[in-house]
Motif scaffolding. Structure first.
Motif, PDB file in Angstrom:
ATOM      1  N   VAL A  53       4.097   8.349 -39.442  1.00 36.55           N
ATOM      2  CA  VAL A  53       3.702   7.986 -40.806  1.00 36.55           C
ATOM      3  C   VAL A  53       4.832   8.315 -41.774  1.00 36.55           C
ATOM      4  CG1 VAL A  53       1.989   8.322 -42.632  1.00 36.55           C
ATOM      5  CG2 VAL A  53       1.289   8.442 -40.225  1.00 36.55           C
ATOM      6  N   GLY A  54       5.106   7.383 -42.661  1.00 38.61           N
ATOM      7  CA  GLY A  54       6.147   7.599 -43.655  1.00 38.61           C
ATOM      8  C   GLY A  54       5.792   6.910 -44.955  1.00 38.61           C
ATOM      9  N   ARG A  55       6.811   6.688 -45.773  1.00 36.89           N
ATOM     10  CA  ARG A  55       6.615   6.005 -47.054  1.00 36.89           C
ATOM     11  C   ARG A  55       7.816   5.124 -47.347  1.00 36.89           C
ATOM     12  NH1 ARG A  55       2.278   7.518 -49.977  1.00 36.89           N
ATOM     13  NH2 ARG A  55       1.208   9.415 -49.307  1.00 36.89           N
ATOM     14  N   VAL A  56       7.577   4.100 -48.154  1.00 39.11           N
ATOM     15  CA  VAL A  56       8.646   3.243 -48.639  1.00 39.11           C
ATOM     16  C   VAL A  56       8.365   2.948 -50.103  1.00 39.11           C
ATOM     17  CG1 VAL A  56       7.501   1.080 -47.944  1.00 39.11           C
ATOM     18  CG2 VAL A  56       9.991   1.153 -48.181  1.00 39.11           C
ATOM     19  N   ARG A  57       9.405   2.919 -50.916  1.00 34.75           N
ATOM     20  CA  ARG A  57       9.242   2.713 -52.345  1.00 34.75           C
ATOM     21  C   ARG A  57       8.954   1.254 -52.657  1.00 34.75           C
ATOM     22  NH1 ARG A  57       7.676   6.675 -55.034  1.00 34.75           N
ATOM     23  NH2 ARG A  57       8.523   5.769 -56.952  1.00 34.75           N
ATOM     24  N   ALA A  58       8.125   1.057 -53.677  1.00 37.89           N
ATOM     25  CA  ALA A  58       7.797  -0.287 -54.168  1.00 37.89           C
ATOM     26  C   ALA A  58       7.759  -0.203 -55.682  1.00 37.89           C
ATOM     27  CB  ALA A  58       6.457  -0.754 -53.616  1.00 37.89           C
ATOM     28  N   GLY A  59       8.885  -0.498 -56.321  1.00 38.74           N
ATOM     29  CA  GLY A  59       8.967  -0.313 -57.757  1.00 38.74           C
ATOM     30  C   GLY A  59       8.844   1.172 -58.059  1.00 38.74           C
ATOM     31  N   LYS A  61       6.146   2.841 -57.358  1.00 37.94           N
ATOM     32  CA  LYS A  61       5.080   3.323 -56.491  1.00 37.94           C
ATOM     33  C   LYS A  61       5.609   3.485 -55.077  1.00 37.94           C
ATOM     34  CE  LYS A  61       1.915   0.405 -59.184  1.00 37.94           C
ATOM     35  NZ  LYS A  61       0.960  -0.733 -59.090  1.00 37.94           N
ATOM     36  N   SER A  62       4.714   3.833 -54.157  1.00 37.30           N
ATOM     37  CA  SER A  62       5.113   3.916 -52.758  1.00 37.30           C
ATOM     38  C   SER A  62       3.977   3.415 -51.872  1.00 37.30           C
ATOM     39  CB  SER A  62       5.486   5.346 -52.373  1.00 37.30           C
ATOM     40  OG  SER A  62       4.366   6.200 -52.458  1.00 37.30           O
ATOM     41  N   ALA A  63       4.371   2.841 -50.750  1.00 39.68           N
ATOM     42  CA  ALA A  63       3.425   2.403 -49.727  1.00 39.68           C
ATOM     43  C   ALA A  63       3.468   3.386 -48.570  1.00 39.68           C
ATOM     44  CB  ALA A  63       3.786   1.004 -49.240  1.00 39.68           C
ATOM     45  N   VAL A  64       2.353   3.554 -47.892  1.00 36.49           N
ATOM     46  CA  VAL A  64       2.303   4.366 -46.678  1.00 36.49           C
ATOM     47  C   VAL A  64       2.683   3.476 -45.501  1.00 36.49           C
ATOM     48  CG1 VAL A  64       0.839   5.737 -45.155  1.00 36.49           C
ATOM     49  CG2 VAL A  64       0.520   5.861 -47.627  1.00 36.49           C
ATOM     50  N   THR A  65       3.610   3.930 -44.660  1.00 36.15           N
ATOM     51  CA  THR A  65       4.071   3.127 -43.526  1.00 36.15           C
ATOM     52  C   THR A  65       3.643   3.766 -42.210  1.00 36.15           C
ATOM     53  OG1 THR A  65       6.215   4.280 -43.398  1.00 36.15           O
ATOM     54  CG2 THR A  65       6.067   2.360 -44.861  1.00 36.15           C
ATOM     55  N   TYR A  66       3.486   2.915 -41.193  1.00 37.50           N
ATOM     56  CA  TYR A  66       3.086   3.353 -39.861  1.00 37.50           C
ATOM     57  C   TYR A  66       4.006   2.697 -38.839  1.00 37.50           C
ATOM     58  CZ  TYR A  66      -1.148   4.199 -42.614  1.00 37.50           C
ATOM     59  OH  TYR A  66      -2.034   4.592 -43.590  1.00 37.50           O
ATOM     60  N   GLN A  67       4.485   3.500 -37.891  1.00 37.02           N
ATOM     61  CA  GLN A  67       5.350   2.983 -36.839  1.00 37.02           C
ATOM     62  C   GLN A  67       4.863   3.464 -35.484  1.00 37.02           C
ATOM     63  OE1 GLN A  67       9.646   3.886 -37.081  1.00 37.02           O
ATOM     64  NE2 GLN A  67       9.596   4.203 -34.860  1.00 37.02           N
ATOM     65  N   TRP A  68       4.811   2.537 -34.536  1.00 38.60           N
ATOM     66  CA  TRP A  68       4.579   2.867 -33.130  1.00 38.60           C
ATOM     67  C   TRP A  68       5.791   2.378 -32.345  1.00 38.60           C
ATOM     68  CZ3 TRP A  68       0.938   0.879 -36.399  1.00 38.60           C
ATOM     69  CH2 TRP A  68      -0.241   1.620 -36.587  1.00 38.60           C
ATOM     70  N   GLY A  69       6.266   3.178 -31.424  1.00 38.77           N
ATOM     71  CA  GLY A  69       7.461   2.819 -30.677  1.00 38.77           C
ATOM     72  C   GLY A  69       8.691   3.477 -31.281  1.00 38.77           C
ATOM     73  N   ASP A  70       9.855   3.154 -30.702  1.00 37.20           N
ATOM     74  CA  ASP A  70      11.094   3.837 -31.091  1.00 37.20           C
ATOM     75  C   ASP A  70      11.841   3.149 -32.224  1.00 37.20           C
ATOM     76  OD1 ASP A  70      12.079   1.569 -29.859  1.00 37.20           O
ATOM     77  OD2 ASP A  70      13.031   2.624 -28.176  1.00 37.20           O
ATOM     78  N   GLY A  71      11.274   2.095 -32.790  1.00 35.27           N
ATOM     79  CA  GLY A  71      11.923   1.382 -33.889  1.00 35.27           C
ATOM     80  C   GLY A  71      12.761   0.216 -33.449  1.00 35.27           C
ATOM     81  N   GLU A  72      13.008   0.084 -32.144  1.00 35.30           N
ATOM     82  CA  GLU A  72      13.771  -1.058 -31.631  1.00 35.30           C
ATOM     83  C   GLU A  72      12.857  -2.270 -31.461  1.00 35.30           C
ATOM     84  OE1 GLU A  72      17.116  -1.033 -31.153  1.00 35.30           O
ATOM     85  OE2 GLU A  72      17.002   0.967 -32.064  1.00 35.30           O
ATOM     86  N   ARG A  73      13.416  -3.460 -31.625  1.00 30.14           N
ATOM     87  CA  ARG A  73      12.667  -4.728 -31.512  1.00 30.14           C
ATOM     88  C   ARG A  73      11.403  -4.682 -32.396  1.00 30.14           C
ATOM     89  NH1 ARG A  73      10.914  -6.567 -26.156  1.00 30.14           N
ATOM     90  NH2 ARG A  73      11.347  -8.664 -26.957  1.00 30.14           N
ATOM     91  N   PRO A  74      11.572  -4.470 -33.679  1.00 26.84           N
ATOM     92  CA  PRO A  74      10.409  -4.272 -34.560  1.00 26.84           C
ATOM     93  C   PRO A  74       9.641  -5.560 -34.844  1.00 26.84           C
ATOM     94  CG  PRO A  74      12.417  -4.359 -35.856  1.00 26.84           C
ATOM     95  CD  PRO A  74      12.852  -4.388 -34.425  1.00 26.84           C
TER      96      PRO A  74
END
Length: 297
Positions: A53-59, A61-74
């Motif tokens: 779980v992470g975050r990314v900026r949007a103006g 504000k921020s969105a909550v992000t979710y990642q499964w896997g190692d980030g390759e071939r997203p």
């Protein structure tokens, strides 16, 4: 019209008789404010518990992000209005099994993100921010309003190999018309809303391309498309899906379903299978597809 919409309709239409400027500003604000916040189902919560779980900026504000896997071939999954990233839960295991990483998010005002509202500009910023983080996406799967938000980002430099739209919005104008109809806005108030949208959301677009439409993105977006839409969708009419497929011509394949509506289509096993096959191979074997093959680029 629900109780919230009824109160909002009466208040804004009454205010417009006193101050068109204030009513227009209030309508613009309400246009970007979900009337409800979708909660994660128990099975979705379990899946979210395994994500990075992470975050990314949007103006601002921020969105909550979710990642499964190692980030390759997203592969990026983009939710719609009053929804959340975990609504794509049925797609995650199959994508991981095929060697992809899966990325999704909750936009501001949605899911577990903070805030009470979001805009197409923030969708663009979120998708662009994730593109900066992961690089070119192997696939992008978007639902409902997430489709038009994703394509707005694609016209601003985001790269993706294959695209799937599900119950997608083709024309931002469609959202304005549906909102205005739902709140029974007076014509002058709807005109005020359109002025605000043109000024604040699309100031750099030519007048004949405002508000934004996927029809205007065909030169910028060259990836092949799979377009899925239910014939009985009462939220976003199937005509929007047909417009997407028609605009992209031979690069798109349209598959229509029956009996799945606007949201249940995301949990349909055949929908999931078809999307996974397209993301991996660029092909569709459904009987509804005209040729069964979408050429990969």
């Amino acid at each position: 019209m629900g109780p919230i919409e009824t109160v909002a309709s009466a208040a804004l239409n009454s205010l417009s008789r006193v101050s068109g400027r204030l009513a227009g500003a209030g309508t613009f604000a309400l246009f970007h404010m979900p009337f409800s916040r979708s909660k994660a189902r128990p099975s979705e919560r379990e899946l979210l518990g395994t994500a990075q779980v992470g975050r990314v900026r949007a103006g601002g504000k921020s969105a909550v992000t979710y990642q499964w896997g190692d980030g390759e071939r997203p592969v990026l999954l983009v939710h719609g209005w009053q929804s959340r990233g975990s609504r794509f839960a049925d797609f995650v295991p199959g994508l991981l099994d095929r060697g992809y990483s899966v990325v999704t998010f909750d936009a501001p005002g949605h899911g577990d993100a903070s805030g009470r509202s979001t805009t197409i500009l923030e969708y663009r910023d979120i998708v662009t921010g994730l593109h900066d983080r992961y690089g070119e996406f192997e696939g992008l799967v978007a639902h409902s309003m997430g489709v038009v938000g994703s394509f707005f980002a694609l016209t601003h430099g985001v790269r993706v190999k294959r695209i799937v739209t599900i119950s997608g919005v083709c024309d931002f104008d469609y959202l304005i018309e549906e909102f205005s109809s739902a709140l029974r806005l007076r014509p002058r108030l709807e005109a005020r809303l359109r002025e605000q949208i043109e000024k604040k959301l699309f100031p750099g677009l030519p007048a004949d391309r405002t508000p934004f439409s996927l029809v205007h993105a065909t030169e910028d977006v060259r990836a092949p498309l799979l377009v899925l839409h239910d014939e009985g969708d009462t939220r976003i009419g199937v005509g929007q899906g047909r417009r997407i497929a028609e605009a992209f011509g031979g690069r798109a394949r349209l598959i229509t379903t029956t009996g799945l509506g606007h949201r249940r289509i995301l949990g349909d096993s055949e929908t999931v299978r078809t999307v996974l096959e397209f993301v991996e191979h660029g092909t569709v074997r459904s009987a509804e597809a005209a040729t069964g093959t979408v050429p990969a680029e």
